[in-house]
Design a protein around this motif. Structure first.
Motif, mmCIF file in Angstrom:
data_model
loop_
_atom_site.group_PDB
_atom_site.id
_atom_site.type_symbol
_atom_site.label_atom_id
_atom_site.label_comp_id
_atom_site.label_asym_id
_atom_site.label_seq_id
_atom_site.Cartn_x
_atom_site.Cartn_y
_atom_site.Cartn_z
ATOM 1 N N VAL A 1 0.834 -1.200 0.000
ATOM 2 C CA VAL A 1 0.000 0.000 0.000
ATOM 3 C C VAL A 1 0.869 1.249 0.000
ATOM 4 O O VAL A 1 0.649 2.191 -0.770
ATOM 5 N N ALA A 2 1.884 1.273 0.871
ATOM 6 C CA ALA A 2 2.784 2.422 0.915
ATOM 7 C C ALA A 2 3.464 2.626 -0.437
ATOM 8 O O ALA A 2 3.579 3.761 -0.926
ATOM 9 N N ALA A 3 3.906 1.541 -1.063
ATOM 10 C CA ALA A 3 4.564 1.641 -2.359
ATOM 11 C C ALA A 3 3.615 2.175 -3.423
ATOM 12 O O ALA A 3 3.994 2.998 -4.267
ATOM 13 N N TYR A 4 2.391 1.714 -3.395
ATOM 14 C CA TYR A 4 1.395 2.142 -4.375
ATOM 15 C C TYR A 4 1.066 3.624 -4.212
ATOM 16 O O TYR A 4 0.995 4.372 -5.188
ATOM 17 N N ILE A 5 0.873 4.056 -2.967
ATOM 18 C CA ILE A 5 0.572 5.459 -2.710
ATOM 19 C C ILE A 5 1.725 6.343 -3.171
ATOM 20 O O ILE A 5 1.521 7.379 -3.817
ATOM 21 N N ALA A 6 2.949 5.947 -2.846
ATOM 22 C CA ALA A 6 4.114 6.735 -3.241
ATOM 23 C C ALA A 6 4.208 6.867 -4.757
ATOM 24 O O ALA A 6 4.621 7.911 -5.277
ATOM 25 N N LYS A 7 3.803 5.834 -5.468
ATOM 26 C CA LYS A 7 3.896 5.847 -6.931
ATOM 27 C C LYS A 7 2.779 6.670 -7.574
ATOM 28 O O LYS A 7 2.979 7.277 -8.629
ATOM 29 N N THR A 8 1.618 6.701 -6.945
ATOM 30 C CA THR A 8 0.457 7.292 -7.606
ATOM 31 C C THR A 8 0.002 8.641 -7.050
ATOM 32 O O THR A 8 -0.525 9.462 -7.798
ATOM 33 N N ALA A 9 0.156 8.895 -5.762
ATOM 34 C CA ALA A 9 -0.363 10.124 -5.164
ATOM 35 C C ALA A 9 0.349 11.351 -5.735
ATOM 36 O O ALA A 9 1.580 11.429 -5.735
ATOM 37 N N GLY A 10 -0.442 12.278 -6.231
ATOM 38 C CA GLY A 10 0.146 13.487 -6.811
ATOM 39 C C GLY A 10 1.064 13.188 -7.969
ATOM 40 O O GLY A 10 2.036 13.909 -8.203
ATOM 41 N N GLY A 11 0.762 12.100 -8.700
ATOM 42 C CA GLY A 11 1.635 11.707 -9.812
ATOM 43 C C GLY A 11 3.010 11.286 -9.352
ATOM 44 O O GLY A 11 3.989 11.364 -10.107
ATOM 45 N N GLY A 12 3.099 10.824 -8.116
ATOM 46 C CA GLY A 12 4.382 10.389 -7.565
ATOM 47 C C GLY A 12 5.165 11.505 -6.905
ATOM 48 O O GLY A 12 6.314 11.306 -6.514
ATOM 49 N N ALA A 13 4.524 12.688 -6.752
ATOM 50 C CA ALA A 13 5.233 13.853 -6.226
ATOM 51 C C ALA A 13 5.014 14.097 -4.742
ATOM 52 O O ALA A 13 5.648 14.977 -4.164
ATOM 53 N N ASP A 14 4.121 13.344 -4.113
ATOM 54 C CA ASP A 14 3.748 13.650 -2.730
ATOM 55 C C ASP A 14 4.504 12.865 -1.666
ATOM 56 O O ASP A 14 4.828 13.393 -0.607
ATOM 57 N N PHE A 15 4.748 11.578 -1.938
ATOM 58 C CA PHE A 15 5.264 10.697 -0.886
ATOM 59 C C PHE A 15 6.425 9.822 -1.375
ATOM 60 O O PHE A 15 6.628 9.628 -2.575
ATOM 61 N N GLU A 16 7.128 9.257 -0.388
ATOM 62 C CA GLU A 16 8.073 8.170 -0.609
ATOM 63 C C GLU A 16 7.702 7.032 0.333
ATOM 64 O O GLU A 16 7.092 7.257 1.382
ATOM 65 N N ALA A 17 8.086 5.822 -0.032
ATOM 66 C CA ALA A 17 7.791 4.657 0.802
ATOM 67 C C ALA A 17 9.089 4.018 1.267
ATOM 68 O O ALA A 17 10.020 3.841 0.483
#
Length: 318
Positions: A241-257
């Protein structure tokens, strides 16, 4: 979970590589709904007795042609909504199981911390929602060790480790859960990570590394928002889930996992302890889809291959 743990007690669970982009949901043998009360469509007829494992199912499910599944469809890529359809790794595995069992899996989305408690009521036949298989849940114990019910049995179908979701650039330099001491984190309420945060706070204090504060939220999306706004340095959830969010949220600009790779453990399909026939049918069906390759197809579609299991297990969690 130890200092870290999987979503959905005690130690967190498995290593999963960054998850691929969303695949468009195909024609699934799964129906979804928008909330706890709006059900998916019921089948037009009873299940298919020609399916290999249909006879293993309880008579009431054979007659209905449906296995009612409780889930919290806010946890991409495991289970989430595209429009009004619930999609992801769990629904795709369920669709493959349904072919072996000759019935449909009907997913209904509800609040995560209410799902297991609904099993004895008959509202759901099973819960499939990235639920960590733990001894406490098997025994019907809450996070404080108090008896809350009869407990559940799990058919373990996937593994995951703790994922640490941080802001893009990882400004605090978080590499493991040990680095969270002295900081504030966010978690989803009712998950194993809420207890993990409590355990980690105690460990930080014992080790003299500073106080860990944590805030529980009703959904993981709210916890993510808190991290993005700077109110918390990290959100704890499962590695895929963390990896998926990091890849997709804000086009990958919001988070890291960051994956806490030292802990790993199983997700299980939960059934009421009295429903051993359904439990055993699900276990047999899982072994069948592992053997015929449809299990691999289901998880590869979402980039979750590193969480694959090689055989079904019952109550394999610790």
């Amino acid at each position: 979970m130890t200092a870290s743990t999987t979503r959905r007690t005690t130690a967190a669970k498995s290593r999963i590589a960054a998850v691929g982009a969303i695949a468009v949901a195909g024609a699934l043998l799964v129906t979804g709904c928008g909330d706890q009360t709006k059900k998916g469509s019921a089948p037009d007829s009873s299940g298919s007795s020609s399916a290999p494992l249909f006879s293993k199912l309880p008579a009431n499910i054979q007659k209905a042609g449906v296995i009612k599944i409780g889930t919290d469809a806010t946890y991409a890529p495991m289970e989430f909504k595209q429009g009004e359809t619930i999609v992801g790794i769990d629904p795709d595995i369920a669709a493959a199981l349904g072919k072996q069992l000759g019935v449909k899996f009907e997913f209904t989305s509800g609040t995560f911390d209410t799902l297991l408690g609904a099993l004895p009521t008959g509202r759901y036949d099973a819960v499939m929602s990235s639920v960590s298989d733990t001894k406490a849940r098997q025994q019907g114990l809450d996070k404080d060790g108090k008896k809350t019910g009869t407990g559940v049995d799990f058919v373990d179908y996937y593994t995951a480790s703790t994922g640490i979701l941080v802001k893009k650039g990882n400004p605090e330099g978080i590499k493991s859960t040990d680095d969270l001491c002295g900081k504030k984190i966010a978690v989803q309420r009712g998950t194993t990570y809420e207890q993990a945060a409590k355990d980690l706070a105690a460990k930080c204090k014992t080790d003299g590394k500073g106080e860990l504060a944590f805030e529980p939220y009703a959904t993981d999306a709210e916890a993510q928002t808190r991290v993005k706004a700077g109110g918390a340095v990290a959100d704890l959830n499962d590695s895929p889930v963390a990896a998926y969010i990091a890849k997709t949220a804000g086009g990958g600009a919001d988070f890291e996992a960051v994956a806490n790779k030292s802990d790993a453990g199983p997700f299980g399909i939960a059934v009421d302890k009295k429903n051993t026939q359904l439990r055993d049918a699900l276990s047999a069906a899982l072994d069948a889809i592992i053997a015929d390759g449809t299990y691999k197809t289901a998880i590869d579609k979402w980039g979750g291959a590193q969480g694959a299991v090689t055989k079904a297990a019952i109550n394999g969690g610790s």
